[in-house]
Design a protein around this motif. Structure first.
Motif, short mmCIF file in Angstrom:
data_model
loop_
_atom_site.label_atom_id
_atom_site.label_comp_id
_atom_site.label_asym_id
_atom_site.label_seq_id
_atom_site.Cartn_x
_atom_site.Cartn_y
_atom_site.Cartn_z
N VAL A 83 0.84 -1.20 0.00
CA VAL A 83 0.00 0.00 0.00
C VAL A 83 0.88 1.25 0.00
O VAL A 83 0.61 2.22 -0.73
N TRP A 84 1.93 1.23 0.80
CA TRP A 84 2.86 2.36 0.86
C TRP A 84 3.51 2.59 -0.50
O TRP A 84 3.61 3.72 -1.00
N ILE A 85 3.97 1.51 -1.11
CA ILE A 85 4.61 1.60 -2.43
C ILE A 85 3.63 2.17 -3.45
O ILE A 85 3.98 3.03 -4.26
N ALA A 86 2.38 1.70 -3.42
CA ALA A 86 1.36 2.21 -4.36
C ALA A 86 1.12 3.70 -4.12
O ALA A 86 0.97 4.48 -5.08
N THR A 87 1.10 4.12 -2.86
CA THR A 87 0.90 5.53 -2.53
C THR A 87 2.05 6.38 -3.07
O THR A 87 1.83 7.45 -3.64
N ILE A 88 3.27 5.89 -2.91
CA ILE A 88 4.44 6.61 -3.44
C ILE A 88 4.33 6.71 -4.96
O ILE A 88 4.58 7.78 -5.55
N ALA A 89 3.94 5.62 -5.61
CA ALA A 89 3.81 5.62 -7.07
C ALA A 89 2.79 6.66 -7.52
O ALA A 89 3.03 7.41 -8.48
N VAL A 90 1.65 6.73 -6.83
CA VAL A 90 0.63 7.72 -7.18
C VAL A 90 1.18 9.14 -6.99
O VAL A 90 0.98 10.01 -7.84
N MET A 91 1.91 9.35 -5.89
CA MET A 91 2.50 10.67 -5.64
C MET A 91 3.50 11.03 -6.74
O MET A 91 3.53 12.18 -7.21
N LYS A 92 4.34 10.07 -7.14
CA LYS A 92 5.34 10.35 -8.17
C LYS A 92 4.66 10.64 -9.52
O LYS A 92 5.06 11.56 -10.23
N ILE A 93 3.65 9.86 -9.85
CA ILE A 93 2.93 10.08 -11.11
C ILE A 93 2.23 11.43 -11.08
O ILE A 93 2.27 12.18 -12.06
N ALA A 94 1.60 11.76 -9.95
CA ALA A 94 0.95 13.07 -9.82
C ALA A 94 1.98 14.19 -9.97
O ALA A 94 1.72 15.19 -10.64
N GLY A 95 3.16 14.01 -9.38
CA GLY A 95 4.22 15.00 -9.50
C GLY A 95 4.65 15.21 -10.94
O GLY A 95 4.87 16.34 -11.38
N VAL A 96 4.76 14.10 -11.70
CA VAL A 96 5.15 14.21 -13.11
C VAL A 96 4.08 14.98 -13.89
O VAL A 96 4.40 15.88 -14.67
N PHE A 97 2.80 14.64 -13.67
CA PHE A 97 1.74 15.35 -14.37
C PHE A 97 1.67 16.82 -13.97
O PHE A 97 1.53 17.69 -14.82
N LEU A 98 1.78 17.10 -12.68
CA LEU A 98 1.75 18.49 -12.22
C LEU A 98 2.94 19.28 -12.77
O LEU A 98 2.80 20.45 -13.15
N ARG A 99 4.10 18.65 -12.83
CA ARG A 99 5.29 19.30 -13.38
C ARG A 99 5.08 19.61 -14.86
O ARG A 99 5.43 20.68 -15.35
N PHE A 100 4.48 18.66 -15.57
CA PHE A 100 4.24 18.87 -17.00
C PHE A 100 3.25 20.01 -17.21
O PHE A 100 3.45 20.86 -18.07
#
Length: 162
Positions: free
Chosen positions: A88-105
């Motif tokens: 669950v923690w790993i999935a949460t980190i993945a969502v945060m990283k993906i959100a960061g990539v989209f927000l950065r873009f």
């Protein structure tokens, strides 16, 4: 002419593809895995030493990093046993990283996440993690990696405001 660092980065992309066809518990997998990790360290160092850093090289490095990480995860995750809370923690980190990539873009029109110290430390810890499973309980080492990865993901999002 391709810069030497970009050739090294491109070789990591090719070697990552080769990993798809190897058993994650085999010696060839381990050797190519190590070679990919060393190439990740070498390409940036060589680019800086030769004063050949480029936007193309940084993007190529990010693509190679994502591919190497994804292939490694696809091959290694099925052979390790983690507690559901870590998943669950790993999935949460993945969502945060993906959100960061989209927000950065969206906000900066940039694809690549920042090469922050925390991101580099996370990458190093993720790289070393499979090499430590015979020495350290995976639950402890994965918890440490997740803690650093969480800080890196939060920091990436904080950097968007700058």
């Amino acid at each position: 002419m391709l810069a030497p660092a970009n050739i090294i980065t491109f070789s990591r992309i090719l070697l990552s593809a080769v990993l798809l066809f190897l058993s994650p518990t085999s010696v060839p997998f381990g050797l190519i895995y190590l070679l990919c990790g060393f190439s990740d360290m070498a390409d940036g160092l060589i680019a800086r030493k030769m004063h050949m850093e480029s936007e193309v090289g940084a993007k190529l490095d990010s693509i190679a990093d994502i591919l190497f990480f994804t292939v490694s995860a696809v091959k290694i995750i099925p052979v390790i046993r983690l507690d559901i809370r870590l998943w669950v923690w790993i999935a949460t980190i993945a969502v945060m990283k993906i959100a960061g990539v989209f927000l950065r873009f969206i906000s900066k029109h940039a694809f690549a996440p920042p090469h922050s110290v925390l991101n580099k430390l996370t990458g190093l810890l993720l790289f070393v993690l499979p090499l430590t499973v015979t020495v350290v309980d995976i639950g402890y080492s994965a918890t440490a990696v997740c803690a650093v990865a969480t800080l890196a993901a939060v920091w990436d999002i904080i950097l968007l405001k700058r």
